[in-house]
Design a protein around this motif. Structure first.
Motif, short mmCIF file in Angstrom:
data_model
loop_
_atom_site.label_atom_id
_atom_site.label_comp_id
_atom_site.label_asym_id
_atom_site.label_seq_id
_atom_site.Cartn_x
_atom_site.Cartn_y
_atom_site.Cartn_z
N ALA A 1 43.03 44.39 59.37
CA ALA A 1 44.29 44.07 58.69
C ALA A 1 44.11 44.21 57.18
O ALA A 1 43.01 44.09 56.65
CB ALA A 1 44.72 42.65 59.05
N ASN A 2 45.21 44.46 56.49
CA ASN A 2 45.10 44.83 55.08
C ASN A 2 44.52 43.74 54.20
O ASN A 2 43.92 44.02 53.16
CB ASN A 2 46.46 45.29 54.56
CG ASN A 2 46.79 46.69 55.05
OD1 ASN A 2 45.98 47.33 55.72
ND2 ASN A 2 47.99 47.17 54.73
N GLY A 3 44.69 42.48 54.59
CA GLY A 3 44.00 41.42 53.85
C GLY A 3 42.49 41.55 53.94
O GLY A 3 41.77 41.26 52.98
N ILE A 4 42.00 42.03 55.09
CA ILE A 4 40.56 42.28 55.26
C ILE A 4 40.12 43.44 54.37
O ILE A 4 39.02 43.43 53.79
CB ILE A 4 40.24 42.56 56.73
CG1 ILE A 4 40.59 41.36 57.61
CG2 ILE A 4 38.77 42.96 56.90
CD1 ILE A 4 39.81 40.11 57.30
N GLN A 5 40.97 44.46 54.25
CA GLN A 5 40.63 45.59 53.37
C GLN A 5 40.49 45.11 51.92
O GLN A 5 39.57 45.53 51.21
CB GLN A 5 41.71 46.67 53.46
CG GLN A 5 41.99 47.20 54.84
CD GLN A 5 40.75 47.70 55.53
OE1 GLN A 5 39.95 48.43 54.95
NE2 GLN A 5 40.57 47.31 56.78
N ALA A 6 41.40 44.24 51.51
CA ALA A 6 41.33 43.72 50.14
C ALA A 6 40.06 42.92 49.92
O ALA A 6 39.40 43.04 48.87
CB ALA A 6 42.57 42.88 49.85
N LEU A 7 39.70 42.09 50.90
CA LEU A 7 38.46 41.31 50.78
C LEU A 7 37.23 42.22 50.78
O LEU A 7 36.25 41.97 50.06
CB LEU A 7 38.36 40.31 51.93
CG LEU A 7 39.28 39.09 51.85
CD1 LEU A 7 39.19 38.28 53.14
CD2 LEU A 7 38.93 38.22 50.65
N ASP A 8 37.28 43.28 51.58
CA ASP A 8 36.18 44.24 51.60
C ASP A 8 36.02 44.89 50.23
O ASP A 8 34.90 45.07 49.73
CB ASP A 8 36.46 45.31 52.66
CG ASP A 8 35.38 46.37 52.71
OD1 ASP A 8 34.19 46.03 52.75
OD2 ASP A 8 35.73 47.57 52.71
N LEU B 1 33.05 46.34 45.29
CA LEU B 1 32.90 46.19 43.84
C LEU B 1 31.47 45.82 43.44
O LEU B 1 30.89 46.45 42.56
CB LEU B 1 33.88 45.17 43.28
CG LEU B 1 35.36 45.56 43.26
CD1 LEU B 1 36.17 44.47 42.54
CD2 LEU B 1 35.57 46.89 42.55
N PRO B 2 30.88 44.78 44.05
CA PRO B 2 29.54 44.40 43.60
C PRO B 2 28.41 45.26 44.14
O PRO B 2 27.27 45.15 43.67
CB PRO B 2 29.41 42.96 44.12
CG PRO B 2 30.29 42.91 45.33
CD PRO B 2 31.44 43.83 45.03
N ALA B 3 28.68 46.13 45.09
CA ALA B 3 27.61 46.93 45.71
C ALA B 3 26.84 47.71 44.65
O ALA B 3 27.41 48.34 43.76
CB ALA B 3 28.20 47.88 46.75
N ASN B 4 25.52 47.64 44.77
CA ASN B 4 24.62 48.40 43.87
C ASN B 4 24.94 48.14 42.40
O ASN B 4 24.94 49.06 41.57
CB ASN B 4 24.72 49.90 44.16
CG ASN B 4 24.39 50.25 45.60
OD1 ASN B 4 23.28 49.96 46.06
ND2 ASN B 4 25.34 50.84 46.30
N GLY B 5 25.21 46.87 42.09
CA GLY B 5 25.46 46.51 40.71
C GLY B 5 26.75 47.09 40.14
O GLY B 5 26.85 47.28 38.92
N MET C 1 34.59 39.33 38.38
CA MET C 1 33.15 39.13 38.24
C MET C 1 32.84 37.75 37.67
O MET C 1 31.89 37.08 38.08
CB MET C 1 32.55 40.22 37.35
CG MET C 1 32.56 41.61 37.98
SD MET C 1 32.02 42.89 36.84
CE MET C 1 30.34 42.37 36.51
N GLN C 2 33.67 37.31 36.72
CA GLN C 2 33.42 36.04 36.05
C GLN C 2 33.89 34.83 36.85
O GLN C 2 33.30 33.75 36.81
CB GLN C 2 34.09 36.03 34.67
CG GLN C 2 33.50 37.03 33.70
CD GLN C 2 34.41 37.29 32.49
OE1 GLN C 2 35.45 36.68 32.34
NE2 GLN C 2 33.98 38.21 31.63
N ASN C 3 34.98 35.00 37.60
CA ASN C 3 35.61 33.87 38.28
C ASN C 3 35.43 33.85 39.79
O ASN C 3 35.53 32.79 40.41
CB ASN C 3 37.10 33.84 37.96
CG ASN C 3 37.38 33.58 36.50
OD1 ASN C 3 37.39 32.44 36.05
ND2 ASN C 3 37.60 34.65 35.73
#
Length: 597
Positions: free
Chosen positions: A443-450, A456-460, A506-508
């Motif tokens: 579901a699209n909420g899962i896509q957003a969480l992914d 975003l954080p993958a591999n720095g 990243m900060q919050n």
């Protein structure tokens, strides 16, 4: 009755002029793909979809699939004959490896044909679409024996495939699944359990169906770490490759659904069916995600494809429907009223859809090229860059394109007024069919969480930084041309806001994970606007250069720039509101106790 015309001209423009796929002649499958060959393939694909599939869309929706007393399932009238023509035309093997009988053409051409199929008949397109995902998993993680046993018939289209994840008690949380796989002396497994929502789970189109099923062995660890993936054919396969006996995969029922009635979405009972481990034991999610990632891009294209066919019908209706007078004076002076396309609000609805469709098509086809690059580029650096981009773009294409695609199906229905609510015009079917794309394959909420939690954080943050760099280079290449200033200004502003939103996360997000969760969907849509703005900047630059050169269809290029200008000036300002929503954090979202909802 509804109409559909495949957007072949626009596809040729994107492939040959924007993406310039001719420059990838060093990649497998690209060396012989001249503009003439591309055009010929697209034209043949358009004929098949317009003449064979589109006429079955309305009737297939009305008839649906039928489960018989013996458990067999038949598809709507005409589907079996159309699938035979699909196989005869070689469409199943268009992008598959020649080693197994495929044509080995670039994935990006497959993306074009996939869009045409979905626009013409979403339910039908799901049968070969599921097969493609299953073939991808077998091609990458299957043993040599499994590849030789299953892929040739699947590439040919004689056999089809499915993916089996969901169970009655678990969907997204696959760690809860209960389907069992008991090891046997001959190296096979007995598969027992119930799977639901299985698209193309049973049908009469192919002589065998190759199910890929998630299950756990008796001694497997709990949670997702104990999941394995198994190949479970509907009929066993004999040593000579022929179809054998029934394999105890029983269709308990066909789901009663809101839409896509021509596709047999089944409840399947596995009653000790013989299965074969694919990939490593307890590493089934890795193999399944090969299918799911491919499927998620395909589902994103369902958003685009449904929006495209709905828009085409709305535009046709708006040009013909006579109602009221233009606010600036009659445009059809000899008639009793003007066509409704003169009204600004009707044009707003049409332009929203048109501008989205053309940019999302460019983004989808760019992703198709990236898929080829990540597998076949000459250097490790190029392959890694392409893989990073595909991983980053997948949840955006799935989530944003299906959200917007559904929105524009609804607004295209609105153009018809009351007639849009009447079945014979086909608009309500487009709305019903498009709705599923926001739900399945995550579901699209899962896509957003992914997107915010993994990509975003993958591999720095390597992927998102690479995207920022690429987008900045595109913007820089278009600067200095006054015609393109709306594009470069909007893209520059969007990139600045996307950077700010990313830094805020990243900060919050680390300090309070609910901040990331509350921001995830607006962030995904903010990123989607920037992605489509990037595509429009590229397309406008190509169109402006073509106008300067005096080549091609000047009207086409002028319309392209005008449509893109609408998007960057009328749609991209939404970014500011999305940024403000992101930066409010999670406090107000989480304020109420559960009992107060």
């Amino acid at each position: 009755m509804p109409i559909y015309r495949a957007p072949v001209k626009d596809m040729n423009f994107i492939l040959n002029e924007v993406l310039n796929i001719g420059k990838y002649s060093n990649l497998p499958g690209y060396s012989e793909v001249s503009p003439d060959l591309v055009s010929a393939i697209l034209e043949e694909g358009a004929k098949f979809c317009e003449n064979e599939l589109q006429p079955l869309n309305y009737s297939g929706d009305r008839e649906g699939c039928t489960r018989h007393d013996d458990g067999s399932v038949t598809t709507p009238k005409g589907f079996k004959e159309a699938y035979a023509k699909f196989v005869e035309g070689g469409w199943s093997g268009l992008t598959q490896s020649p080693e197994y009988g495929g044509q080995g053409l670039p994935h990006v051409l497959g993306f074009c044909f996939e869009e045409m199929m979905i626009s013409s008949n979403h339910a039908f397109a799901m049968y070969p679409g599921l097969s493609a995902g299953a073939m991808a998993a077998i091609s990458i993680d299957g043993s040599d024996e499994q590849k030789q046993k299953f892929l040739p018939k699947m590439v040919e289209g004689t056999w089809t495939g499915t993916m089996n994840l969901t169970e009655p008690h678990c969907g997204t949380d696959l760690g809860m699944l209960r389907t069992k796989a008991e090891p046997q002396a001959d190296g096979s497994y007995k598969i027992s359990g119930t799977k639901i929502f299985i698209s193309a789970g049973d049908h009469d189109l192919s002589e065998n169906i190759i199910h890929l099923v998630l299950a756990r062995t008796p001694d497997a660890p709990g949670g997702v770490k104990g999941i394995s993936l198994f190949i479970v054919p509907k009929y066993t396969v004999n040593e000579d490759g022929s179809v054998g006996e029934f394999n105890n995969v029983n269709t308990a029922s066909i789901e009663e659904k809101m839409g896509i009635h021509g596709n047999s979405t089944c409840v399947l009972n596995y009653d000790g069916a013989k299965g074969y481990l694919i990939g490593e034991l307890n590493k089934g999610l890795r193999s399944m995600f090969i299918m799911m990632n491919a499927a998620r891009i395909g589902v994103g294209m369902q958003g685009l494809a449904n929006s495209e066919v709905a828009y085409q019908n709305a535009a046709e209706y708006a040009r013909d429907r006579i109602q009221g007078r233009s606010l600036t004076g009659p445009k059809n002076a000899d008639g009793p009223a003007d066509p409704i396309i003169v009204h600004p609000d009707v044009r707003r609805m049409l332009m929203n859809a048109k501008a989205f469709n053309e940019a999302s098509r460019a983004a989808s086809l760019w992703c198709g090229v990236l898929v080829d690059l990540m597998h076949s580029a000459e250097t490790e650096e190029e392959r890694q860059w392409a893989e990073d981009m595909v991983g980053l773009l997948t949840p955006i294409i799935k989530g944003v394109f299906t959200d917007r695609g559904f929105e524009y199906c609804v607004s295209s229905q609105q153009v018809f007024g009351g007639h849009g609510y009447i079945a014979e015009h086909g608009m309500e079917q487009f709305v019903r069919d498009a709705r599923i794309a926001q739900i399945y394959e995550g579901a699209n909420g899962i896509q957003a969480l992914d997107l915010v939690g993994r990509k975003l954080p993958a591999n720095g943050g390597r992927a998102v930084q690479a995207f920022f760099k690429y987008a900045a280079e595109v913007r820089e290449s278009a600067k200095g041309d006054d015609r393109l200033r709306p594009f470069t200004d909007a893209l520059g502003s969007g990139l600045k806001d996307l950077t700010q939103a990313t830094m805020w996360l990243m900060q919050n997000g680390m300090a309070n994970p609910d901040n990331a969760g509350a921001a995830s969907t607006p962030y995904m849509h903010l990123f989607g606007h920037v992605l489509l703005g990037l595509m429009w900047t590229q397309m406008a630059k190509v169109a402006a250069d073509a106008l300067d050169a005096g080549t091609g269809d000047a009207s086409f290029y002028e319309n392209k720039i005008a449509t893109g200008r609408y998007y960057v000036k009328r749609r991209m300002p939404e970014i500011k509101a999305l940024l403000a929503e992101i930066e409010t954090g999670a406090e107000d979202v989480m304020a109420l106790d559960a009992a107060n909802f």
